[in-house]
Design a protein around this motif. Sequence first.
Motif, mmCIF file in Angstrom:
data_model
loop_
_atom_site.group_PDB
_atom_site.id
_atom_site.type_symbol
_atom_site.label_atom_id
_atom_site.label_comp_id
_atom_site.label_asym_id
_atom_site.label_seq_id
_atom_site.Cartn_x
_atom_site.Cartn_y
_atom_site.Cartn_z
ATOM 1 N N THR A 24 -95.479 10.848 -69.355
ATOM 2 C CA THR A 24 -96.209 11.873 -70.111
ATOM 3 C C THR A 24 -95.738 13.281 -69.770
ATOM 4 O OG1 THR A 24 -98.151 10.426 -70.157
ATOM 5 C CG2 THR A 24 -98.501 12.744 -70.669
ATOM 6 N N THR A 25 -95.603 13.554 -68.480
ATOM 7 C CA THR A 25 -95.177 14.894 -68.070
ATOM 8 C C THR A 25 -93.791 15.221 -68.601
ATOM 9 O OG1 THR A 25 -96.505 14.687 -66.051
ATOM 10 C CG2 THR A 25 -94.799 16.393 -66.086
ATOM 11 N N ALA A 26 -92.865 14.259 -68.476
ATOM 12 C CA ALA A 26 -91.499 14.493 -68.953
ATOM 13 C C ALA A 26 -91.472 14.675 -70.467
ATOM 14 C CB ALA A 26 -90.602 13.330 -68.548
ATOM 15 N N LEU A 27 -92.272 13.891 -71.190
ATOM 16 C CA LEU A 27 -92.315 14.036 -72.653
ATOM 17 C C LEU A 27 -92.810 15.425 -73.052
ATOM 18 C CD1 LEU A 27 -93.604 10.711 -74.265
ATOM 19 C CD2 LEU A 27 -91.532 11.985 -74.857
ATOM 20 N N ALA A 28 -93.813 15.923 -72.340
ATOM 21 C CA ALA A 28 -94.316 17.268 -72.644
ATOM 22 C C ALA A 28 -93.212 18.307 -72.457
ATOM 23 C CB ALA A 28 -95.513 17.588 -71.751
ATOM 24 N N ALA A 82 -97.311 14.857 -76.091
ATOM 25 C CA ALA A 82 -96.775 13.848 -75.172
ATOM 26 C C ALA A 82 -97.659 12.609 -75.136
ATOM 27 C CB ALA A 82 -96.638 14.452 -73.782
ATOM 28 N N LEU A 83 -98.972 12.816 -75.163
ATOM 29 C CA LEU A 83 -99.887 11.666 -75.124
ATOM 30 C C LEU A 83 -99.805 10.854 -76.410
ATOM 31 C CD1 LEU A 83 -102.920 13.471 -73.460
ATOM 32 C CD2 LEU A 83 -101.489 11.697 -72.428
ATOM 33 N N ALA A 84 -99.709 11.552 -77.550
ATOM 34 C CA ALA A 84 -99.590 10.834 -78.826
ATOM 35 C C ALA A 84 -98.268 10.092 -78.928
ATOM 36 C CB ALA A 84 -99.730 11.815 -79.984
ATOM 37 N N ALA A 85 -97.237 10.602 -78.233
ATOM 38 C CA ALA A 85 -95.902 9.994 -78.314
ATOM 39 C C ALA A 85 -95.594 9.093 -77.123
ATOM 40 C CB ALA A 85 -94.844 11.096 -78.399
ATOM 41 N N ALA A 109 -100.738 4.303 -54.810
ATOM 42 C CA ALA A 109 -100.738 5.743 -55.093
ATOM 43 C C ALA A 109 -101.018 5.929 -56.572
ATOM 44 C CB ALA A 109 -99.391 6.364 -54.716
ATOM 45 N N LEU A 110 -102.095 6.627 -56.890
ATOM 46 C CA LEU A 110 -102.453 6.880 -58.279
ATOM 47 C C LEU A 110 -101.626 8.044 -58.795
ATOM 48 C CD1 LEU A 110 -104.267 6.222 -60.682
ATOM 49 C CD2 LEU A 110 -105.956 7.809 -59.745
ATOM 50 N N MET A 111 -100.768 7.784 -59.779
ATOM 51 C CA MET A 111 -99.865 8.808 -60.289
ATOM 52 C C MET A 111 -100.547 9.708 -61.312
ATOM 53 S SD MET A 111 -97.440 7.861 -58.425
ATOM 54 C CE MET A 111 -96.178 8.985 -58.971
ATOM 55 N N ASP A 112 -101.258 9.091 -62.290
ATOM 56 C CA ASP A 112 -101.945 9.900 -63.297
ATOM 57 C C ASP A 112 -102.887 9.018 -64.111
ATOM 58 O OD1 ASP A 112 -100.462 8.603 -65.406
ATOM 59 O OD2 ASP A 112 -98.820 10.005 -65.095
ATOM 60 N N LEU A 113 -103.753 9.680 -64.868
ATOM 61 C CA LEU A 113 -104.614 9.049 -65.872
ATOM 62 C C LEU A 113 -104.325 9.719 -67.202
ATOM 63 C CD1 LEU A 113 -108.090 9.017 -64.023
ATOM 64 C CD2 LEU A 113 -106.421 7.159 -64.141
ATOM 65 N N SER A 114 -104.356 8.953 -68.283
ATOM 66 C CA SER A 114 -104.082 9.566 -69.585
ATOM 67 C C SER A 114 -104.788 8.808 -70.692
ATOM 68 C CB SER A 114 -102.574 9.592 -69.865
ATOM 69 O OG SER A 114 -102.031 8.285 -69.841
ATOM 70 N N LEU A 115 -105.043 9.529 -71.777
ATOM 71 C CA LEU A 115 -105.599 8.960 -73.007
ATOM 72 C C LEU A 115 -104.595 9.181 -74.129
ATOM 73 C CD1 LEU A 115 -109.246 10.401 -72.829
ATOM 74 C CD2 LEU A 115 -108.393 8.259 -71.857
ATOM 75 N N ASP A 116 -104.478 8.213 -75.020
ATOM 76 C CA ASP A 116 -103.620 8.383 -76.186
ATOM 77 C C ASP A 116 -104.279 7.751 -77.395
ATOM 78 O OD1 ASP A 116 -103.070 5.569 -76.210
ATOM 79 O OD2 ASP A 116 -101.506 5.867 -74.716
ATOM 80 N N ASP A 117 -103.564 7.676 -78.504
ATOM 81 C CA ASP A 117 -104.138 7.167 -79.745
ATOM 82 C C ASP A 117 -104.468 5.681 -79.669
ATOM 83 O OD1 ASP A 117 -103.761 9.684 -80.680
ATOM 84 O OD2 ASP A 117 -101.961 9.217 -81.847
ATOM 85 N N GLU A 118 -103.855 4.972 -78.725
ATOM 86 C CA GLU A 118 -104.073 3.530 -78.609
ATOM 87 C C GLU A 118 -105.108 3.175 -77.556
ATOM 88 O OE1 GLU A 118 -102.632 1.503 -80.663
ATOM 89 O OE2 GLU A 118 -101.418 3.061 -81.600
ATOM 90 N N GLY A 119 -105.444 4.115 -76.661
ATOM 91 C CA GLY A 119 -106.385 3.819 -75.581
ATOM 92 C C GLY A 119 -106.100 4.699 -74.389
ATOM 93 N N GLY A 120 -106.095 4.101 -73.194
ATOM 94 C CA GLY A 120 -105.871 4.871 -71.979
ATOM 95 C C GLY A 120 -104.989 4.132 -71.013
#
Length: 720
Positions: free
Chosen positions: A459-463, A484-487, A555-566
Amino acid sequence: MTFPAHISAASTSSEPKGKASDRLARAFLQQLVHEERKRLKAGQRFSSDAFEDEVSLDDDAVEQIVAQDEADRPQTAHVAIPADLAAVAVMLARAVAAETGLVRRLRREAPVVSLATNVSDLVEPVRIVAEKCLFRSQAKTVDLAVGRASRELTRRHVALFVCDGIGSEARPDKGNEAIRAALHIRIPIVGIAPDPTRQLPRDLTRSSEHRIALTNLDQAGLALVIEAVVGGTPSRDIDPDLLRMIDIADLPVALRRTGTPDACIEALERIVAAKADYLGDGPPLEVLDGYGEAKTWGLAAAADLQAYRAGRLGWDEIDHRGLLLSGPPGVGKTSFARALAKSARVPLVATSVADWNASSYLSGTLQAIRKVFAQARSQAPCILFIDELDGISDRGQIRGEYVQYWTQIVNLFLELLAGVDERPGVVVVAATNHPDKIDPAVKRSGRLDREIAIKRPDTTALAQIFRHHLGREILPDASMLPLALAARGMTGADAEAFVRRAKGTARRCGRAVTLDDLLAEVRQGRRPLSAVVRHRVAVHEAGHAVVSQALGYGALMDLSLDDEGGQACFKFIKNGAVTLTELEAALASLLAGRVAEEIEIGSGSIGGSFGASSDLALATEIARDIELTYGLGFLGNIYLEPAATDMILIKGLLPAVTERLKRASDRARNILIERRTALQAVARELEETGYLSGQEIDRILALAEERAEPEASARVREDK
């Protein structure tokens, strides 16, 4: 090193050692001028006769104006020769002069010479210069590679054997009868080919007394070429980086309409810089994102090449000399090579196996491979990028009538790849979508001995990729996270296409690009999560974060939400050192998502059990392995090969797995109830932003813990 731009043909004993070869170069150029003058005179006579036959000057008023202008122009005595022939004359003269006594032997004796041009494009101009300059003017030149030429030989002849390396005849077992006839008559023989050992008749290479090769033009050689074309020497040198990149084909283009020597230098710099990938508009590797380990390797390689160019590092000290990049289409393997060349400030020589295989003959394919390696050597230090490497078959998988064909191609490629010491300064980067189809010998030490897989960007790299393609002027203050989240799951090439299409939509509408334009391109009709579903998914992912942090699971890297879920992204290494305690922590963390939904919303959804890669599927697999293969369950210290039906067929296994999953769920529930404030805080911020990095999650949990301590102390006082 800087070379003088002009060396006088009259200087002899005072001339520094190593530069006397330019006397022969000037003699070659003078001979070409003589031939050009004869050609021009013949052409003028023909043109004048034809003109007088066809038209009277009195009848053409426009021609009268042109003729008067020509009469008024100052006449020059300089006769220009073609720039490519001038360059070849300089290079050939230097190669001949480097062999003591060879120029005399070619005109007085009968030496046998093999000449390597390295690339097929130079074979024809070398032939022309050799015919006009190498031998006595009375000698009759015959090409033994053409037809029945050997039957006409006499002592008055000199023999060439010219082979461009392309075609079925370009091999050592062809043309030997003609060579033997020339050897018997004792006349000079010169074989010309890109790679004489592989392409000229065997008898010619075996009998060669002199083996010479063309070298690159230096500053002094280029000055000689410019002088031959425009009649004067430039007052300055060309940029040394650009000098290494000049092809012979660049010279006629650059010098075609230039009138002064310095204008020639300027024209060459423009033309060569225009084709130099590392001088283009693309970004260097330092600013690109999403390459991970490949970027680390590339930056080290760029630093090594810069040190090598500056003379601070020897080629034998460089360990970043070959890389195999693998990954799905669109992750930016070609962009990586361009960015690496730009960071290292070296040329990029780009090719592909498809280009090599475009020839109709095996010899043409082999020559294409040799040519690109020769080009890379001539431009070193440089990056040689080979795309679609899986197009060269694995010899272990070749079957049928194509075995011999492909084996020769693979063997030549391996030979050139292994010759690290023969290509100093050439870093080879190859790319493939199918690393499993690469011949294992390609990956051996000393070849492409480092393989790195480029994954789809996170996600970070896509942004950051979206921001790069948009530039700093478009939506400068907008966050790229929604894009980035949508993609998520898409590639950098996809992001570039989305930005390009969104810009096109805005341009046709006569307005600036908006975030909605970009989201529309990314989603392609997909609808975002509804508010109710988004809240549930945020709670679910927050549950994973809280429990994993409490139990120290991975190690928790990140949490994210997108159009399909999380998605909760963990970094957890499952190796032989993992204990039962850690496995049980993993189970609780995986099951915490659904438990969090039950606590906060009142019921759990099936989202945590959707498919083979779902939370419940992964947890069930771990619980089964604890019982079945790790020797940590009720069956005791035993290993049984897992099967699809083992849960039913092995007595007691299903109840044991079920009980282990229940204990993990209860453990997660207790943690989440105790830390409900933290659960709500993480869910709230995730629902609002759609993305939380590991650092942001740690910050939220730390704040929630600070707030929870006074509340707990107050409850203790009330109880007392």
